[in-house]
Design a protein around this motif. Structure first.
Motif, PDB file in Angstrom:
ATOM      1  N   THR A 198      -8.284   2.080 -10.849  1.00 25.12           N
ATOM      2  CA  THR A 198      -7.897   3.118 -11.761  1.00 25.12           C
ATOM      3  C   THR A 198      -7.461   4.050 -10.624  1.00 25.12           C
ATOM      4  O   THR A 198      -7.451   4.497  -9.633  1.00 25.12           O
ATOM      5  CB  THR A 198      -9.019   3.854 -12.446  1.00 25.12           C
ATOM      6  N   LYS A 199      -6.299   4.934 -11.533  1.00 25.01           N
ATOM      7  CA  LYS A 199      -5.659   6.033 -10.704  1.00 25.01           C
ATOM      8  C   LYS A 199      -6.720   7.091 -10.267  1.00 25.01           C
ATOM      9  O   LYS A 199      -6.410   7.650  -9.318  1.00 25.01           O
ATOM     10  CB  LYS A 199      -4.690   6.524 -11.528  1.00 25.01           C
ATOM     11  N   ARG A 200      -7.763   7.088 -10.973  1.00 30.99           N
ATOM     12  CA  ARG A 200      -8.661   8.125 -10.514  1.00 30.99           C
ATOM     13  C   ARG A 200      -9.419   7.629  -9.210  1.00 30.99           C
ATOM     14  O   ARG A 200      -9.894   8.609  -8.548  1.00 30.99           O
ATOM     15  CB  ARG A 200      -9.893   8.319 -11.524  1.00 30.99           C
ATOM     16  N   ALA A 201      -9.397   6.547  -8.954  1.00 20.67           N
ATOM     17  CA  ALA A 201     -10.014   6.143  -7.583  1.00 20.67           C
ATOM     18  C   ALA A 201      -8.907   6.022  -6.376  1.00 20.67           C
ATOM     19  O   ALA A 201      -9.761   5.902  -5.348  1.00 20.67           O
ATOM     20  CB  ALA A 201     -10.815   4.942  -7.921  1.00 20.67           C
ATOM     21  N   ASP A 202      -7.783   5.614  -6.771  1.00 17.68           N
ATOM     22  CA  ASP A 202      -6.861   5.498  -5.656  1.00 17.68           C
ATOM     23  C   ASP A 202      -6.991   6.568  -4.644  1.00 17.68           C
ATOM     24  O   ASP A 202      -6.503   6.174  -3.485  1.00 17.68           O
ATOM     25  CB  ASP A 202      -5.539   5.481  -6.329  1.00 17.68           C
ATOM     26  N   GLN A 203      -7.434   7.840  -4.854  1.00 23.78           N
ATOM     27  CA  GLN A 203      -7.302   8.890  -3.649  1.00 23.78           C
ATOM     28  C   GLN A 203      -8.221   8.338  -2.700  1.00 23.78           C
ATOM     29  O   GLN A 203      -8.047   9.013  -1.584  1.00 23.78           O
ATOM     30  CB  GLN A 203      -7.729  10.108  -4.448  1.00 23.78           C
ATOM     31  N   LEU A 250       2.445  -0.874  11.875  1.00 21.16           N
ATOM     32  CA  LEU A 250       3.408  -1.893  11.614  1.00 21.16           C
ATOM     33  C   LEU A 250       2.807  -2.976  11.470  1.00 21.16           C
ATOM     34  O   LEU A 250       3.102  -4.099  10.471  1.00 21.16           O
ATOM     35  CB  LEU A 250       4.545  -1.696  12.687  1.00 21.16           C
ATOM     36  N   LEU A 251       2.036  -3.368  12.393  1.00 25.50           N
ATOM     37  CA  LEU A 251       1.497  -4.677  12.373  1.00 25.50           C
ATOM     38  C   LEU A 251       0.501  -4.966  11.398  1.00 25.50           C
ATOM     39  O   LEU A 251       0.231  -6.000  10.582  1.00 25.50           O
ATOM     40  CB  LEU A 251       0.634  -5.056  13.807  1.00 25.50           C
ATOM     41  N   ALA A 252      -0.134  -3.850  10.938  1.00 27.09           N
ATOM     42  CA  ALA A 252      -1.354  -3.832   9.888  1.00 27.09           C
ATOM     43  C   ALA A 252      -0.370  -4.172   8.518  1.00 27.09           C
ATOM     44  O   ALA A 252      -0.907  -5.030   7.639  1.00 27.09           O
ATOM     45  CB  ALA A 252      -2.031  -2.431   9.760  1.00 27.09           C
ATOM     46  N   PHE A 253       0.706  -3.445   8.407  1.00 25.90           N
ATOM     47  CA  PHE A 253       1.542  -4.004   7.202  1.00 25.90           C
ATOM     48  C   PHE A 253       1.900  -5.173   7.059  1.00 25.90           C
ATOM     49  O   PHE A 253       1.847  -5.915   6.076  1.00 25.90           O
ATOM     50  CB  PHE A 253       2.701  -2.893   6.932  1.00 25.90           C
ATOM     51  N   LEU A 254       2.436  -5.882   8.113  1.00 21.55           N
ATOM     52  CA  LEU A 254       2.614  -6.988   8.390  1.00 21.55           C
ATOM     53  C   LEU A 254       1.488  -8.275   7.982  1.00 21.55           C
ATOM     54  O   LEU A 254       1.895  -9.017   7.143  1.00 21.55           O
ATOM     55  CB  LEU A 254       3.434  -7.413   9.416  1.00 21.55           C
ATOM     56  N   ILE A 255       0.312  -7.897   8.466  1.00 22.60           N
ATOM     57  CA  ILE A 255      -0.582  -8.748   8.224  1.00 22.60           C
ATOM     58  C   ILE A 255      -1.239  -8.704   6.742  1.00 22.60           C
ATOM     59  O   ILE A 255      -1.551  -9.606   6.168  1.00 22.60           O
ATOM     60  CB  ILE A 255      -1.770  -8.381   9.293  1.00 22.60           C
ATOM     61  N   HIS A 256      -1.289  -7.410   6.493  1.00 22.64           N
ATOM     62  CA  HIS A 256      -1.581  -7.246   5.054  1.00 22.64           C
ATOM     63  C   HIS A 256      -0.927  -7.809   3.851  1.00 22.64           C
ATOM     64  O   HIS A 256      -1.371  -8.128   2.627  1.00 22.64           O
ATOM     65  CB  HIS A 256      -1.623  -5.740   4.755  1.00 22.64           C
ATOM     66  N   ARG A 270      -3.038  10.236  -4.465  1.00 24.55           N
ATOM     67  CA  ARG A 270      -2.670   8.853  -5.196  1.00 24.55           C
ATOM     68  C   ARG A 270      -1.184   8.444  -5.314  1.00 24.55           C
ATOM     69  O   ARG A 270      -0.926   7.493  -5.665  1.00 24.55           O
ATOM     70  CB  ARG A 270      -3.074   9.069  -6.721  1.00 24.55           C
ATOM     71  N   ARG A 271      -0.325   9.192  -4.342  1.00 22.68           N
ATOM     72  CA  ARG A 271       0.855   8.757  -4.328  1.00 22.68           C
ATOM     73  C   ARG A 271       1.044   7.356  -3.785  1.00 22.68           C
ATOM     74  O   ARG A 271       0.261   7.141  -2.615  1.00 22.68           O
ATOM     75  CB  ARG A 271       1.880   9.795  -3.469  1.00 22.68           C
ATOM     76  N   ARG A 272       1.961   6.473  -3.885  1.00 23.66           N
ATOM     77  CA  ARG A 272       1.906   5.413  -3.388  1.00 23.66           C
ATOM     78  C   ARG A 272       1.811   5.174  -2.069  1.00 23.66           C
ATOM     79  O   ARG A 272       1.437   4.214  -1.320  1.00 23.66           O
ATOM     80  CB  ARG A 272       3.188   4.341  -4.355  1.00 23.66           C
ATOM     81  N   PRO A 273       2.829   5.709  -1.214  1.00 25.59           N
ATOM     82  CA  PRO A 273       3.035   5.808   0.192  1.00 25.59           C
ATOM     83  C   PRO A 273       1.343   5.946   0.836  1.00 25.59           C
ATOM     84  O   PRO A 273       1.273   5.197   1.887  1.00 25.59           O
ATOM     85  CB  PRO A 273       4.021   6.637   0.488  1.00 25.59           C
ATOM     86  N   LEU A 274       0.972   7.005   0.295  1.00 24.46           N
ATOM     87  CA  LEU A 274      -0.646   7.331   0.836  1.00 24.46           C
ATOM     88  C   LEU A 274      -1.591   6.311   0.408  1.00 24.46           C
ATOM     89  O   LEU A 274      -2.503   5.990   1.272  1.00 24.46           O
ATOM     90  CB  LEU A 274      -0.922   8.735   0.484  1.00 24.46           C
ATOM     91  N   VAL A 275      -1.424   5.707  -0.741  1.00 26.27           N
ATOM     92  CA  VAL A 275      -2.436   4.664  -1.054  1.00 26.27           C
ATOM     93  C   VAL A 275      -1.987   3.265  -0.215  1.00 26.27           C
ATOM     94  O   VAL A 275      -2.914   2.586   0.246  1.00 26.27           O
ATOM     95  CB  VAL A 275      -2.325   4.167  -2.675  1.00 26.27           C
ATOM     96  N   CYS A 276      -0.958   3.110  -0.035  1.00 24.12           N
ATOM     97  CA  CYS A 276      -0.503   2.174   0.916  1.00 24.12           C
ATOM     98  C   CYS A 276      -1.122   1.906   2.306  1.00 24.12           C
ATOM     99  O   CYS A 276      -1.670   1.121   3.046  1.00 24.12           O
ATOM    100  CB  CYS A 276       0.984   1.904   1.042  1.00 24.12           C
ATOM    101  N   LEU A 277      -1.091   3.287   2.794  1.00 22.50           N
ATOM    102  CA  LEU A 277      -1.840   3.611   4.050  1.00 22.50           C
ATOM    103  C   LEU A 277      -3.411   3.115   4.084  1.00 22.50           C
ATOM    104  O   LEU A 277      -3.804   2.583   5.074  1.00 22.50           O
ATOM    105  CB  LEU A 277      -1.602   4.997   4.609  1.00 22.50           C
TER     106      LEU A 277
END
Length: 362
Positions: A10-15, A345-351, A293-300
């Protein structure tokens, strides 16, 4: 800290995802301290982050299984643990074996000699290294965390079965609050009573020493999941929770420079800051949560597990290849950011590999 909710639903937990990445960054700072180019209380930031990870893992487990029907049995337990191992083990195995590329540099990778090589390798591959006073930091040195985490995960199903039964009773929340307070007290007592022992083992790595944080997180998750439907929305609530979020983060970072005596600095000092931080941000009602909850931060946050396992290997390898180099402040900054950037960078590729979200820290 792996649970069935690996990416929050849920959006409320993405933070919470970005908080994971901030905790990883504190671990990274500790391990890359030789190249740190800004002022930061790096001596205890890893201990605070590790305590956060254990409590967060328990919280997400409690939050995910609150109110669910749980079946207890050896088959159910086996399937549950096997599911967790499949998610965390492939990358852990690869990073462990990868250290052989520079294993000849004994002082840097902490191999104690050829005679102990097979025994310690078996411990690591079986995720048993955190049970032994020596050798826990050999090969991929952060793997001890997964060793302890797998032990704690054994209790997930039976403890959640019990917590759900308590929570369904009238005023069950009072029993849960009392249990939470009791666990925090027992953890404090344990730290105090073991202050004459090897605290780096008995307080930091020894798996049962982390049960207080982990089970406290589970109880906190159940309590927060139960109370969230009753939280009222509105501008006033948003302002109040924003102030709480800012205060919780400031308190957490303030405590990094106030670890207290040695017996307090592994676990005790971080209990209250982590409870407050997780309680406030799990509610997710302030503007700081909205930012997180902004997408770039959630992706990190989504790649925190991969970052955690990769960064130590990269730092050690760089140290081996540039063992005697001394850098200027600018040089330190470049090395620090290079290893961090390569890790991400490697983490993103592996993920992106199609095996689902594997994060033990997710």
């Amino acid at each position: 800290m792996h649970t069935e909710i690996t990416t929050t639903n849920t959006k409320r937990a993405d933070q919470l995802q970005f908080l994971r990445f901030l905790a990883f960054f504190n671990v990274y700072i500790c391990h890359a301290e030789a190249w740190l180019f800004f002022k930061y209380p790096s001596s205890h930031c890893a201990a605070a982050a590790v305590s956060f990870f254990f409590m967060l893992s328990g919280l997400v487990t409690g939050f995910a299984y609150c109110g669910k029907d749980i079946h207890l049995g050896l088959a159910d337990e086996g399937r549950y643990l096997w599911h967790k191992i499949k998610k965390i083990y492939p990358l852990y195995l690869f990073t462990t074996l990868y250290t052989f590329l520079y294993a000849d540099h004994m002082s840097l990778v902490q191999l104690s000699g050829l005679s102990s090589f097979p025994k310690q390798l078996v411990r690591n591959l079986l995720l048993l290294q955190s049970w032994f006073p020596e050798g826990a930091f050999q090969y991929n040195g952060v793997g001890w965390f997964l060793s302890t985490l797998m032990f704690l995960s054994i209790f997930n199903l039976p403890v959640m079965y019990l917590l759900n039964k308590i929570n369904r009773r009238p005023r069950g929340w009072m029993t849960l609050l009392g249990s939470l307070a009791g666990l925090l007290f027992l953890t404090t007592a344990y730290c105090y009573l073991t202050k004459q022992l090897d605290m780096s083992f008995w307080q930091y790595r020894f798996p049962p020493a982390r049960m207080g944080e982990y089970l406290s997180g589970m109880i906190l998750g159940v309590l927060l999941r139960s109370v969230k439907p009753y939280l009222k929305q509105g501008r006033g609530a948003r302002l109040a929770f924003t102030a709480l979020e800012i205060g919780a983060m400031c308190f957490w970072f303030l405590m990094l420079s106030r670890p207290g005596g040695p017996w307090r600095s592994n676990i005790f000092t971080w209990l209250l800051p982590n409870v407050i931080l997780l309680s406030v941000f799990t509610c997710g009602m302030g503007w700081i949560s909205a930012l997180f909850r902004r997408r770039p931060l959630v992706c990190l946050g989504d790649i925190s597990f991969e970052c955690y396992l990769i960064h130590y290997v990269l730092i050690m390898q760089y140290s081996v290849f540039h063992e005697n180099q001394v850098y200027t402040q600018l040089g330190n900054a470049m090395v620090f950011l290079y290893c961090l950037g390569l890790t991400v960078l490697l983490a993103f590729l592996i993920h992106k590999f199609p095996r689902g979200n594997r994060g033990a820290l997710q």
